[in-house]
Design a protein around this motif. Structure first.
Motif, PDB file in Angstrom:
ATOM      1  N   VAL A 351     -79.920  -0.449  45.566  1.00 14.31           N
ATOM      2  CA  VAL A 351     -79.246  -0.594  44.400  1.00 14.31           C
ATOM      3  C   VAL A 351     -80.531  -0.651  43.207  1.00 14.31           C
ATOM      4  O   VAL A 351     -81.411  -1.459  43.595  1.00 14.31           O
ATOM      5  N   TRP A 352     -80.007   0.160  42.188  1.00 17.70           N
ATOM      6  CA  TRP A 352     -81.024   0.304  41.115  1.00 17.70           C
ATOM      7  C   TRP A 352     -80.775  -0.715  40.059  1.00 17.70           C
ATOM      8  O   TRP A 352     -79.561  -0.837  39.452  1.00 17.70           O
ATOM      9  N   GLU A 353     -81.636  -1.669  39.497  1.00 17.07           N
ATOM     10  CA  GLU A 353     -81.701  -2.636  38.697  1.00 17.07           C
ATOM     11  C   GLU A 353     -81.062  -1.956  37.281  1.00 17.07           C
ATOM     12  O   GLU A 353     -80.255  -2.446  36.535  1.00 17.07           O
ATOM     13  N   SER A 354     -81.784  -0.706  36.915  1.00 18.02           N
ATOM     14  CA  SER A 354     -81.509  -0.047  35.641  1.00 18.02           C
ATOM     15  C   SER A 354     -80.030   0.248  35.663  1.00 18.02           C
ATOM     16  O   SER A 354     -79.282   0.111  34.832  1.00 18.02           O
ATOM     17  N   VAL A 355     -79.236   0.744  36.737  1.00 17.18           N
ATOM     18  CA  VAL A 355     -77.959   1.001  36.682  1.00 17.18           C
ATOM     19  C   VAL A 355     -76.926  -0.312  36.443  1.00 17.18           C
ATOM     20  O   VAL A 355     -76.029  -0.384  35.753  1.00 17.18           O
ATOM     21  N   GLY A 356     -77.378  -1.270  37.348  1.00 14.46           N
ATOM     22  CA  GLY A 356     -76.598  -2.628  37.185  1.00 14.46           C
ATOM     23  C   GLY A 356     -76.784  -3.171  35.645  1.00 14.46           C
ATOM     24  O   GLY A 356     -75.926  -3.706  35.371  1.00 14.46           O
ATOM     25  N   LEU A 357     -78.036  -2.986  35.015  1.00 19.39           N
ATOM     26  CA  LEU A 357     -78.025  -3.359  33.526  1.00 19.39           C
ATOM     27  C   LEU A 357     -76.984  -2.890  32.850  1.00 19.39           C
ATOM     28  O   LEU A 357     -76.398  -3.322  31.885  1.00 19.39           O
ATOM     29  N   ASN A 358     -76.761  -1.520  32.813  1.00 21.74           N
ATOM     30  CA  ASN A 358     -75.715  -0.861  32.149  1.00 21.74           C
ATOM     31  C   ASN A 358     -74.439  -1.279  32.554  1.00 21.74           C
ATOM     32  O   ASN A 358     -73.454  -1.334  31.591  1.00 21.74           O
ATOM     33  N   SER A 359     -74.136  -1.185  34.044  1.00 18.06           N
ATOM     34  CA  SER A 359     -72.660  -1.870  34.357  1.00 18.06           C
ATOM     35  C   SER A 359     -72.514  -3.231  33.641  1.00 18.06           C
ATOM     36  O   SER A 359     -71.472  -3.284  33.114  1.00 18.06           O
ATOM     37  N   LEU A 360     -73.675  -4.010  33.723  1.00 17.36           N
ATOM     38  CA  LEU A 360     -73.368  -5.433  33.172  1.00 17.36           C
ATOM     39  C   LEU A 360     -73.028  -5.541  31.887  1.00 17.36           C
ATOM     40  O   LEU A 360     -72.243  -6.252  31.308  1.00 17.36           O
ATOM     41  N   ALA A 361     -73.804  -4.503  31.252  1.00 18.36           N
ATOM     42  CA  ALA A 361     -73.425  -4.424  29.508  1.00 18.36           C
ATOM     43  C   ALA A 361     -72.027  -4.064  29.152  1.00 18.36           C
ATOM     44  O   ALA A 361     -71.485  -4.649  28.378  1.00 18.36           O
ATOM     45  N   VAL A 362     -71.484  -3.011  29.874  1.00 17.99           N
ATOM     46  CA  VAL A 362     -70.114  -2.839  29.535  1.00 17.99           C
ATOM     47  C   VAL A 362     -69.324  -4.118  30.107  1.00 17.99           C
ATOM     48  O   VAL A 362     -68.394  -4.185  29.228  1.00 17.99           O
ATOM     49  N   GLU A 363     -69.347  -4.780  30.888  1.00 21.65           N
ATOM     50  CA  GLU A 363     -68.702  -5.881  31.419  1.00 21.65           C
ATOM     51  C   GLU A 363     -68.632  -7.144  30.377  1.00 21.65           C
ATOM     52  O   GLU A 363     -67.886  -7.673  29.828  1.00 21.65           O
ATOM     53  N   ARG A 364     -69.969  -7.071  29.947  1.00 21.63           N
ATOM     54  CA  ARG A 364     -69.899  -8.505  29.104  1.00 21.63           C
ATOM     55  C   ARG A 364     -69.526  -7.846  27.656  1.00 21.63           C
ATOM     56  O   ARG A 364     -69.017  -8.612  26.789  1.00 21.63           O
ATOM     57  N   ALA A 365     -69.757  -6.505  27.134  1.00 20.46           N
ATOM     58  CA  ALA A 365     -69.414  -6.292  25.930  1.00 20.46           C
ATOM     59  C   ALA A 365     -67.636  -6.067  25.953  1.00 20.46           C
ATOM     60  O   ALA A 365     -67.161  -6.365  24.877  1.00 20.46           O
ATOM     61  N   PHE A 366     -66.966  -6.055  27.154  1.00 25.75           N
ATOM     62  CA  PHE A 366     -65.437  -5.663  27.040  1.00 25.75           C
ATOM     63  C   PHE A 366     -64.607  -6.520  27.996  1.00 25.75           C
ATOM     64  O   PHE A 366     -63.514  -6.796  27.593  1.00 25.75           O
ATOM     65  N   GLY A 367     -65.329  -7.280  28.956  1.00 24.27           N
ATOM     66  CA  GLY A 367     -64.586  -8.042  29.852  1.00 24.27           C
ATOM     67  C   GLY A 367     -64.259  -7.145  31.260  1.00 24.27           C
ATOM     68  O   GLY A 367     -63.838  -5.994  30.937  1.00 24.27           O
ATOM     69  N   ALA A 368     -64.514  -7.827  32.205  1.00 24.12           N
ATOM     70  CA  ALA A 368     -64.273  -7.103  33.458  1.00 24.12           C
ATOM     71  C   ALA A 368     -63.031  -6.659  33.665  1.00 24.12           C
ATOM     72  O   ALA A 368     -61.929  -7.417  33.638  1.00 24.12           O
ATOM     73  N   GLY A 369     -62.818  -5.410  33.955  1.00 27.42           N
ATOM     74  CA  GLY A 369     -61.370  -4.849  34.188  1.00 27.42           C
ATOM     75  C   GLY A 369     -60.551  -4.531  33.140  1.00 27.42           C
ATOM     76  O   GLY A 369     -59.311  -4.043  33.286  1.00 27.42           O
ATOM     77  N   THR A 370     -60.993  -4.884  31.992  1.00 25.66           N
ATOM     78  CA  THR A 370     -60.176  -4.325  30.672  1.00 25.66           C
ATOM     79  C   THR A 370     -60.254  -2.903  30.569  1.00 25.66           C
ATOM     80  O   THR A 370     -60.882  -2.147  31.093  1.00 25.66           O
ATOM     81  N   SER A 371     -59.113  -2.658  29.709  1.00 23.69           N
ATOM     82  CA  SER A 371     -59.160  -1.122  29.332  1.00 23.69           C
ATOM     83  C   SER A 371     -60.222  -0.724  28.740  1.00 23.69           C
ATOM     84  O   SER A 371     -60.533   0.531  29.053  1.00 23.69           O
TER      85      SER A 371
END
Length: 390
Positions: A351-371
């Motif tokens: 697992v690459w940390e750089s990918v996780g940072l981008n995924s986590l940014a999306v989750e934090r900005a919108f909320g996990a599982g949101t549209s």
């Protein structure tokens, strides 16, 4: 009667690179950057792209048979050229679809006589690769921008006919004079007419002198990549706007790398400077209406990737994209760049940390599982780039 389960939302990577074998061979044959070189003691060849890497390159080449103390560039691992490695990376990170593109410097260093045939070869190779993995891989084509105009237009027609092509990737130099060059307008108009969006990616960053005398020897790639690349994109798009390119080619669509560089943060300042510029006012360029603002162009002709590594930057990108901003931002990884550092052989297969940072940014900005999160992670790209399977 029970309803069938909803299909799982797609995760799409719009910012991911590869170098086909024939491209690597070209780089291996060169004596000036960009080039690929092997060195004693190094497991992988080294990819040298930036002016900032030249001092280390010169020192390494003069070290003779002994391993150089500092290796220039970055290791050209199997992640750069192997389709099986690309698919492994996708599977490891839950990515369903990737739109692959050649990384910088694309074909912008080739002689005019060879640029056209090389573009045809590389784009055909990408299309063949995608065809062997239908529904998982698509690509952005490379253009022979050093070639005569008719060769470039023929390359656009060739790319548009390839079933897995979803646009083209361009750097900021255009034909050599930037993206506000009037000579580039017919090329941009042809891309728009062919419904081929441009993935705009920075080329070489800013001149080394901007970063001071200590940068090359002490600061690695940090200033060039973290600051130079985003500022390069910002300047390129601002020049296009000031030159009226977006109005001249209203059907043009662009996906900007690295969340548009500094544009989400600086769009308001750019707009204010335009309004208050006496030189532009004297030319009648600041009247509004009919002048479209920077904000309007961003919200009508521009998409942004989400390669920003924090929810702060991602929220700025979404807000800059307007009321439908969440529908104009798309997930990316920048693979194979920004791999894990250290940890021994095989770590890059995890697992690459750089990918996780981008995924986590999306989750934090919108909320996990949101549209909104589902859109950024893949739904937007599926719609914009017609990734509905073959």
């Amino acid at each position: 009667m029970a309803q069938p389960p909803a299909s799982k939302p797609k995760v799409v990577d719009v910012h991911t690179h590869m170098y086909p074998p024939e491209y690597i061979q070209i780089l291996e044959s060169r004596s000036t950057i960009p080039l690929v070189r092997s060195f004693p003691g190094a497991t992988d060849p080294r990819l040298i792209l930036l002016d900032a890497e030249v001092p280390a390159l010169d020192a390494a080449l003069s070290s003779g048979p002994d391993p150089p103390s500092v290796l220039p560039g970055r290791p050209l691992t199997r992640h750069f050229a192997s389709v099986s490695q690309k698919l492994h990376f996708m599977d490891t990170h839950g990515i369903d679809i990737s739109i692959v593109s050649l990384a910088n410097p694309w074909l912008d260093f080739l002689p005019p006589a060879t640029a056209g045939p090389v573009a045809t070869s590389i784009n055909t190779s990408f299309s063949t690769m995608c065809a062997t993995h239908p529904g998982r891989l698509y690509f952005f084509a490379a253009l022979p921008l050093t070639a005569p105009r008719e060769t470039i237009l023929a390359a656009i027609a060739h790319a548009a006919a390839l079933p897995h092509c979803r646009g083209v990737i361009l750097g900021t130099s255009g034909l050599g004079a930037g993206l506000d060059d009037p000579l580039l307008l017919p090329i941009l108009a042809s891309l728009a007419a062919a419904s081929l969006p441009i993935f705009l990616h920075p080329h070489y960053g800013l001149p080394n002198a901007v970063f001071g005398p200590r940068a090359a020897g002490e600061y690695g790639h940090v200033l060039s990549l973290a600051i130079g690349f985003p500022v390069e994109t910002t300047i390129a798009v601002a020049r296009m706007y000031l030159a009226g390119v977006f109005d001249a080619v209203p059907a043009l669509r662009m996906l900007l790398a690295h969340s548009g560089g500094c544009l989400p943060f600086l769009a308001g300042r750019i707009e204010s400077c335009i309004i208050h510029d006496g030189h532009l006012a004297a030319q009648g360029k600041t009247a509004s209406p009919p002048r479209r603002t920077v904000w309007e162009v961003l919200r009508e002709q521009v998409y942004l990737d989400a390669v920003i590594y924090s929810e702060v930057g991602l929220k700025a990108a979404v807000q800059a994209a307007g009321e439908d901003g969440a529908g104009r931002v798309m997930f990316g990884t920048d693979h194979p760049f920004f791999p894990p550092v250290g940890g021994g052989e095989g770590k890059e297969d995890g697992v690459w940390e750089s990918v996780g940072l981008n995924s986590l940014a999306v989750e934090r900005a919108f909320g996990a599982g949101t549209s909104g999160a589902k859109g950024v992670m893949g739904g937007n790209a599926v719609e914009v780039f017609r990734l509905f399977g073959e």
